[in-house]
Every structure is written in structure tokens, then in C-alpha cells.
Write a protein that holds these residues in place. Structure first.
Motif, PDB file in Angstrom:
ATOM      1  N   ASN A   1       0.803  -1.220   0.000  1.00  0.00           N
ATOM      2  CA  ASN A   1       0.000   0.000   0.000  1.00  0.00           C
ATOM      3  C   ASN A   1       0.840   1.277   0.000  1.00  0.00           C
ATOM      4  O   ASN A   1       0.343   2.350   0.303  1.00  0.00           O
ATOM      5  N   ILE A   2       2.137   1.179  -0.341  1.00  0.00           N
ATOM      6  CA  ILE A   2       2.957   2.370  -0.519  1.00  0.00           C
ATOM      7  C   ILE A   2       3.761   2.224  -1.822  1.00  0.00           C
ATOM      8  O   ILE A   2       3.867   1.127  -2.377  1.00  0.00           O
ATOM      9  N   SER A   3       4.341   3.322  -2.284  1.00  0.00           N
ATOM     10  CA  SER A   3       5.031   3.317  -3.580  1.00  0.00           C
ATOM     11  C   SER A   3       6.422   2.689  -3.468  1.00  0.00           C
ATOM     12  O   SER A   3       6.941   2.471  -2.369  1.00  0.00           O
ATOM     13  N   GLY A   4       7.044   2.455  -4.639  1.00  0.00           N
ATOM     14  CA  GLY A   4       8.371   1.852  -4.665  1.00  0.00           C
ATOM     15  C   GLY A   4       9.416   2.729  -4.000  1.00  0.00           C
ATOM     16  O   GLY A   4      10.272   2.241  -3.251  1.00  0.00           O
ATOM     17  N   GLY A   5       9.351   4.042  -4.252  1.00  0.00           N
ATOM     18  CA  GLY A   5      10.305   4.960  -3.628  1.00  0.00           C
ATOM     19  C   GLY A   5      10.128   5.027  -2.123  1.00  0.00           C
ATOM     20  O   GLY A   5      11.106   5.126  -1.368  1.00  0.00           O
ATOM     21  N   GLN A   6       8.877   4.983  -1.656  1.00  0.00           N
ATOM     22  CA  GLN A   6       8.614   4.991  -0.213  1.00  0.00           C
ATOM     23  C   GLN A   6       9.131   3.714   0.443  1.00  0.00           C
ATOM     24  O   GLN A   6       9.694   3.751   1.533  1.00  0.00           O
ATOM     25  N   LYS A   7       8.960   2.589  -0.247  1.00  0.00           N
ATOM     26  CA  LYS A   7       9.494   1.317   0.277  1.00  0.00           C
ATOM     27  C   LYS A   7      11.008   1.403   0.451  1.00  0.00           C
ATOM     28  O   LYS A   7      11.558   0.997   1.472  1.00  0.00           O
TER      29      LYS A   7
END
Length: 572
Positions: free
Chosen positions: A466-472
């Protein structure tokens, strides 16, 4: 040690109590036909109502006692089998946690899930069956044969013939069933693997619209499982009717011969009636024994598969020296080929060193062995030749926990777990204070957390869906920073970040500030050029090592990367 011996020792008392109850229950069942024979012979035939009441009351009492034993063994069987199943699942998971990379490569995750669920359940059911009915069947069968022989030996010869034929059928059934049930479990592995792969890559499937292909893959695996299930059950389907037919023919012969013997005064009516009941008990027992052996065959297949897990190679032990280590790293003539790979070395005669507090960038084309260097440094695998030194110590002589505690890695593919944001970050350091968490988040440029609905308490889905690739990636970097180890490895960990954010993260991880050895694995020349030292890899071989300026003078591959990435972008 046998798979079951440790569990038998742990639950020996209730297991033996259940077996004792099963034996006494079987004895009570066996007494039924003999008591009925007495009712007919000494009561009904002689017209004695008192004898009918006496033997009838005794028969009811024996039945009630048998029922008490049955209830007791059912309770014990349920408790012991479920507890053993829980212990077995725990032992399997503990073993998987300590898997070596080689073991993890050999056994697919889908297969491991099947072994922990389906195979474990099969063994649990088998143990439950042993304590409930499996031991009762042979006792009842043998007891019926013995008591029938005591009633009338001539008629018992028919029983011996029936049992011999059934024994042959059971042996043939076992020989044919085992390989089929083993293949059935393998087919189930494949179904689980297909479903798991789809769930992991569901977004990619949607993006490429490959639903039909995924459905086709599942259809093939599902059809194969169905065919293997039909094949394995076919033996059971054919064996059980043949056994029933054999015993039925035996019963008919008993009645025919018994009637002739009655006419000849060689048998009493009660004996013939009891004999018929014993034949029915033998039929039930033989069918049950057939089911027992079929269950045993399935359990044997499951046991073999579970033993494969329990006997798998574990991670390196903790018998080495425990030392406080720093960031001094040296590779000396290291050569390594993946054990389960093609045999071609992924790293060939590699030598380089980086001092404590320096930054090292490793750059090169895809498949050049960059990530392999990180896995070897963490000793996920042992090298084929050469040596890897940390602080002058060969990692093979060091306690593996000391080595890994000294290194923090942010993997190429960020792996997050279901739970809160704080739980995922603190995973790098369970004892970290909130202040240290906020500091690591600031360094990783993960301030987006504050804008989430519940901030640090926000719940992440499995793998952070439930979060974006950059946030991960930024959460993963924050977790790596929080570990506070002497060495931090960024394995292409900023690939999803924009140039500005990446520059800020790089600045915050500057060795002059952090006093750590920072190893950055990257394909970006713009990232590598800021490191103190750059290692250039190509096809597992070191083709350059030095500063950016040095490599621009003497490394052709690095020059090509720079021209392709930096100069071409300037022209644009």
C-alpha cells in the motif's frame, strides 16, 4: 533420530494410555459375539429366561465399559495429535528460519508451505488414527480369528483363507500406492507455487494483461493435481471392493458349511451366529487395515518430505570467534560459483580492500557479480577459494552473528512486513528509542511517514503493497541506518529515488559524518563517482579499481558507462 521418537518421548504417557484404552475397547467388542452365543446356546435354545437376562445384562455392561474406553482414547488422541502437529510445525519453521542459502535455493517456498500444512496435517491425522482406530483394527481382527477358531476350528479355516487373500491385496495396494501419493504431494507443491507466484506478481500481471497465461499455468498445474489424485485414489477404489467381495464370499461359505455342520450335529446355532458376527468384524477390521495402510503410505510420503526439510543444511554455526569488528574489508583472490547454478564462477579471482570509514561504490553491467559480493561479505555462501577479511579476521573463523551484526544491508528489492511503519523500521534495531527512529527516518528522507493517515502507527500491507516503490526504498534505508553497524551496504537501494532525494540520502550517509564504511552497489555512474573508491566489475572480474578520476584515465568500461550516462544526458 527417527522423526517420531522425540515426540513419542514427550507424549509417551498419554499415548500409551490411549493404546491401553484401545486394546481394552477391542476386547470388549470381541466379547460381544461370544456373549451372544451364550445367550442363544444356554438361554434361548434351552428355554432359560434367567440365562438370557444374565448374559444379556453382562453384554450391556461390557458394551458400556467399552464405550468409556472409547471416549477416553478419543480425548487423548485429539489432544496428543494436535499438540504433536503444533510441535512439528514449530520445528519445521525453526529449521526454515536457520536454512542456509543453499537449502533455500533447493526448496521452493510453495513446496515448503505444502510441507508445513498438508504434510503436517497428514501426519497429525495418522497419529490421531493410531491412537483411535488403527491399533483397534488388528487387535479386533486377530482376536476375532482366535475366538472364532476356539468356537469351531473347521469353520475357522475359511477365515484363514480369506485373510491370506486380503493380505496379498493389501501388499499389492501398498506397492502401487506409495509412488502415486508421493507424486500427488509434488503436484500440490506446484499448485501452491503457481498461486504464490501470481499473488506476488499480481500488479505486473494486471499491467501486462497476462491473465490468460496465468490461468493457463494454473489450469495445467490443477489438472495435473487432479490426475495424480485420481491415480492415487484408484488403487484404494479398486482394493476396498475386492476385500469386501472376498470377505462376503467367505461369509457365504461359512453359512453354507455351518448349516451342513448343524445338520450333522457338529455346530450349535449360537456358534454359527457368533461366527457370522466375527466374520463381519473381520470384514470391518480388514477394510480398516486397508485404509490404515493407505494412510500409512500417504504418511510415509509426507514423512519423507518433512525429513528433507529437517535434514536440510543449516546456516553456518556460531562456533567461531566473537569479536568487535570495524569497517576494514578486504577480498583476497576470491572465486565463487553458486552451488545450485551452472558452475560458472560469478566472482573470479577478486581482490580489493576498503578502509574503515571509507565509501566504496561497486558498478558494472547487469550480471557482473555486484550483489554477489554483498552476499559473500554477509557469508550467505562460502567462497570456493581465496579469503574475505573483516578487520583483518577471516570471516570463516568468526562467529557468523558477529559478522552479520557488523553489517547492515539495504537490499535491491526492499522487503517490508505486514505491521506498522514503526515495527518495520525498528526491525533493524528492536531496542531503538523513538528519537533514533526519527533520526534514521530523517537521514533516509522518509518524512512522508508524517503525512500518512496514522503516521508512524500506519499499517503496511504484506511486502508494503500500500505504498510506492520509492517509499518502500526509503523505509528500507531507514531500517538499515537504524541498525547502527560499522558497515552499511546499499544494494541499488536508491534506484527508485529521484536525483535530489538520492543526493540528500548520500550526503546523510557520508562516511565523514556517519563514521561508517558505506558500500554502494549501483548501475549509476552519477552515484558511484562520489565514492572514495570505485570497483568496476564485468562478468565477475575486476576491471577497474580506484577513484573516479583514476578510472576515467585507465578503465575503458567505466569510461563507456560515464559517456553513456553522464555525457549523453548533458547533450540532451
Amino acid at each position: 533420530m527417527n522423526l517420531y521418537s522425540k515426540y513419542f518421548k514427550k507424549y509417551k504417557a498419554p499415548f500409551l494410555t490411549a493404546v491401553f484404552c484401545v486394546a481394552l475397547e477391542a476386547v470388549c467388542d470381541l466379547l460381544g459375539p461370544t456373549l451372544m452365543s451364550n445367550i442363544v446356546n444356554t438361554g434361548i435354545e434351552q428355554g432359560s429366561l434367567s440365562k438370557v437376562y444374565y448374559w444379556g445384562a453382562l453384554m450391556v455392561l461390557v458394551t458400556m465399559i467399552g464405550a468409556c474406553f472409547a471416549v477416553t482414547r478419543n480425548i487423548l488422541a485429539s489432544k496428543v495429535s494436535q499438540r504433536m502437529g503444533a510441535d512439528l510445525r514449530y520445528d519445521l519453521f525453526e529449521k526454515i528460519v536457520h536454512f542456509s542459502e543453499l537449502s533455500a535455493d533447493k526448496l521452493e517456498s510453495g513446496s515448503l508451505i505444502t510441507r508445513m500444512t498438508n504434510d503436517t496435517s497428514q501426519i497429525t491425522q495418522f497419529v490421531n488414527g493410531i491412537m483411535r482406530i488403527f491399533l483397534k483394527a488388528p487387535i479386533t481382527c486377530i482376536g476375532s480369528i482366535v475366538l472364532a477358531s476356539l468356537l469351531n476350528f473347521r469353520l475357522s479355516l475359511i477365515i484363514y483363507s480369506v485373510v491370506a487373500v486380503v493380505a496379498i491385496l493389501i501388499i499389492v495396494s501398498m506397492q502401487l500406492s506409495y509412488p502415486r501419493f508421493y507424486k500427488l504431494q509434488q503436484a500440490m507443491d506446484k499448485v501452491n507455487s503457481v498461486v504464490q507466484e501470481y499473488l506476488i506478481g499480481v500488479r505486473l500481471v494486471k499491467a501486462f494483461g497476462t491473465y490468460d497465461k496465468e490461468t493457463e499455468k494454473f489450469e495445467i498445474a490443477n489438472t495435473n493435481l487432479m490426475k495424480k489424485g485420481v491415480s492415487s485414489q484408484m488403487i484404494v477404489t479398486l482394493t476396498s471392493p475386492l476385500i469386501t467381495l472376498t470377505v462376503g464370499i467367505g461369509t457365504v461359505i461359512v453359512i453354507l458349511m455351518g448349516s451342513k455342520m448343524f445338520v450333522s450335529k457338529l455346530a450349535n446355532p449360537g456358534d454359527i451366529a457368533a461366527f457370522t458376527i466375527y466374520m463381519a468384524q473381520i470384514l470391518t477390521s480388514l477394510i480398516m487395515i486397508t485404509n490404515i495402510f493407505n494412510t500409512f503410505v500417504r504418511t510415509k510420503a509426507s514423512t519423507v518430505r518433512i525429513k528433507e526439510v529437517l535434514n536440510s543444511e543449516e546456516d553456518f554455526n556460531h562456533s567461531g570467534e566473537k569479536k568487535e569488528l570495524n569497517g576494514d574489508i578486504e577480498f583476497k583472490n576470491v572465486t565463487f560459483a553458486y552451488p545450485s547454478g551452472s558452475g560458472v564462477p560469478a566472482i573470479k579471482d577478486l581482490s580489493f580492500s576498503v578502509k574503515d570509514g571509507q565509501s566504496l561504490a561497486i558498478i558494472g553491467p547487469t550480471g557482473s557479480g555486484k550483489s554477489t559480493i554483498a552476499w559473500l561479505l554477509l557469508r550467505f555462501y562460502d567462497i570456493n577459494s581465496g579469503s574475505i577479511l573483516i578487520n583483518g579476521n577471516d570471516i570463516k573463523r568468526l562467529d557468523i552473528a558477529s559478522v552479520r551484526d557488523n553489517i547492515s544491508i539495504v537490499p535491491q528489492k526492499p522487503m517490508l512486513f505486514s505491521g506498522s511503519v514503526t515495527d518495520n523500521i525498528r526491525w533493524g534495531n528492536k531496542e531503538a528509542s523513538d528519537e533514533l527512529i526519527y533520526e534514521s527516518v530523517e537521514k533516509a528522507q522518509a518524512n512522508f511517514i508524517e503525512n500518512m493517515q496514522n503516521g508512524y502507527d500506519s499499517i503496511l500491507g504484506s511486502a508494503g503493497v500500500n505504498i510506492s516503490g520509492g517509499q518502500k526504498q526509503r523505509l528500507s534505508i531507514a531500517r538499515g541506518i537504524l541498525k547502527d553497524s560499522s558497515v552499511i551496504i546499499l544494494d541499488d537501494a536508491t534506484s527508485a529515488l529521484d536525483a535530489v532525494t538520492e543526493a540528500k540520502v548520500r550526503e546523510n550517509l557520508n562516511p565523514e559524518i556517519t563514521k561508517k564504511t558505506v558500500i554502494t552497489i549501483t548501475q549509476r555512474c552519477g552515484t558511484a563517482m562520489f565514492a572514495d573508491k570505485i570497483l568496476v566489475m564485468n562478468n565477475g572480474v575486476k576491471v577497474g579499481f580506484g577513484t573516479h578520476a583514476e578510472l576515467m584515465q585507465n578503465c575503458e568500461i567505466y569510461q563507456d558507462i560515464y559517456k553513456t550516462q553522464i555525457e549523453s544526458s548533458k547533450e540532451v
